[in-house]
Design an enzyme around this catalytic site. Structure first.
Site, PDB file in Angstrom:
ATOM      1  CE  LYS A 208      -3.524   2.476   2.557  1.00 50.39           C
ATOM      2  NZ  LYS A 208      -4.611   2.391   3.895  1.00 50.39           N
ATOM      3  NE  ARG A 218      -5.909  10.895   2.985  1.00 48.50           N
ATOM      4  CZ  ARG A 218      -4.468  11.346   2.532  1.00 48.50           C
ATOM      5  NH1 ARG A 218      -4.381  12.364   2.154  1.00 48.50           N
ATOM      6  NH2 ARG A 218      -3.856  10.381   2.625  1.00 48.50           N
ATOM      7  NE  ARG A 229      -3.691   7.821   7.060  1.00 51.17           N
ATOM      8  CZ  ARG A 229      -4.569   8.348   6.642  1.00 51.17           C
ATOM      9  NH1 ARG A 229      -4.664   8.245   5.154  1.00 51.17           N
ATOM     10  NH2 ARG A 229      -5.713   8.550   7.353  1.00 51.17           N
ATOM     11  CD  GLU A 245       5.863  -3.470   3.691  1.00 54.14           C
ATOM     12  OE1 GLU A 245       5.324  -4.394   4.630  1.00 54.14           O
ATOM     13  OE2 GLU A 245       6.404  -2.569   4.294  1.00 54.14           O
ATOM     14  CE  LYS A 260      -6.388   1.905  -0.766  1.00 57.47           C
ATOM     15  NZ  LYS A 260      -7.042   1.931   0.566  1.00 57.47           N
ATOM     16  CB  SER A 286     -11.139   7.526  -3.711  1.00 64.66           C
ATOM     17  OG  SER A 286      -9.787   7.935  -3.487  1.00 64.66           O
ATOM     18  CE1 TYR A 325     -15.090   3.365  -3.097  1.00 66.27           C
ATOM     19  CE2 TYR A 325     -13.115   3.579  -4.407  1.00 66.27           C
ATOM     20  CZ  TYR A 325     -13.784   3.668  -2.948  1.00 66.27           C
ATOM     21  OH  TYR A 325     -12.756   3.949  -1.999  1.00 66.27           O
TER      22      TYR A 325
END
Length: 336
Positions: A208, A218, A229, A245, A260, A286, A325
């Site tokens: 990610k 958000r 982040r 990872e 992602k 998004s 989505y």
């Protein structure tokens, strides 16, 4: 009628192979397609929000809604009828604190949303829950903070374990830790097994990235984020790190692994798919959704063709499961 020049093709240059033969008709193209996308591969991300009386459209994600525990039932039923594989719930509480304690409250909004969806569709959908604290903390980070404001990896792990167990008790069949804390999969697996939830699977957000494409999300979760982040999500410049990872999550017991965002990280997705012994997911986030919708709204692209092409490219790169989505709408297109 335009006259062709008299020149004839040199026999030595007549093509020996003619790949175009396999493109001659729609039926031929369907028959030999190398990548096939099926509705059952889709997971629909959804938002269940405390303190609203009816579903509210999200301004940053046109066509997507913040849901009540009642409207989320109807959406889940639509998803099951469309034949998609699953639904991934994100919860947005009214009360936030420094450690996100509403995340494991049995009566918290996310756990009530999980229970509502389970009541509506039972096992007809895989019910997945986002296992992260960012929606529940007053600072908007994915974990507990140290006194000097850094995200405390090891102090966060027991909170994730508590959250995952509460989600399993509420009816989640899959939990999806997305916070990118080192060691999170092992701790969550141990907690689930210790509480008797050995059949609850873990979808690991393994690779990610700290992506700007998360921006519209958000708005959907009423984010309280202060800062960024970048100390725990991956640097977009790094490809090998995505493999590292993923390998760590596999060693800790992940049942599925995820990349992602999807579309701008197809190289990482391909790398992960090549080595993963478990199903690979990718999240069309998004920003990817919003860009396609905005371009379509302006008449710049063929909406349906561009959406299906984007989803096909994610599957072509190696995704077995796609979070999007567009899931319900696209399911009908691919089924047809």
């Amino acid at each position: 009628m335009t006259k062709f020049p008299a020149r004839t093709l040199n026999p030595a240059l007549v093509p020996l192979e003619r790949p175009r033969r396999l493109r001659t008709t729609a039926a031929m193209r369907r028959m030999v397609a190398e990548t096939r996308v099926h509705p059952s591969q889709f997971i629909l991300p959804v938002f269940v929000v405390e303190g609203i009386d009816e579903a509210c459209e999200i301004s940053t994600l046109p066509g997507q809604y913040q849901h009540t525990t009642e409207s989320i039932k109807k959406l889940a039923e639509q998803a099951a009828e469309a034949g998609i594989g699953g639904i991934d719930l994100f919860g947005v509480p009214t009360r936030k604190d420094e450690i996100g304690s509403e995340a494991w409250n049995p009566e918290g909004i996310l756990n009530r949303g999980i229970a509502a969806v389970r009541e509506a569709v039972g096992d007809d959908l895989v019910i997945c829950a986002d296992t992260c604290l960012d929606e529940f903390t007053d600072h908007g980070h994915c974990g507990a903070l140290t006194p000097d404001g850094r995200v405390d990896n090891d102090a966060t792990l027991p909170l994730y374990a508590e959250m995952a167990v509460s989600q399993a008790r509420s009816g989640a069949q899959m939990v999806s830790p997305s916070g990118m804390m080192d060691g999170q999969i092992a701790v969550i697996r141990d907690a689930l097994d210790s509480e008797g939830f050995t059949d609850v699977s873990i979808l690991a957000y393994s690779a990610k990235y700290a992506s700007a494409f998360f921006g519209p999300f958000r708005g959907a979760v009423n984010s309280s984020l202060k800062g960024d982040r970048k100390t725990y999500q991956q640097d977009p410049a790094n490809r090998r790190e995505g493999m590292r990872e993923t390998l760590l999550d596999l060693a800790e017991g992940a049942d599925l692994v995820m990349v992602k965002p999807a579309s701008h990280y197809l190289d990482v997705l391909s790398d992960v798919a090549e080595i993963s012994p478990v199903p690979v997911a990718a999240y069309q986030v998004s920003g990817e959704y919003a860009m396609l919708e905005a371009a379509a709204a302006n008449g710049w692209i063929d909406r349906r063709r561009c959406i299906t092409e984007s989803l096909t490219s994610i599957a072509r790169a190696g995704a077995d499961v796609i979070l999007s989505y567009f899931s319900i709408e696209a399911a009908g297109w691919f089924r047809d």
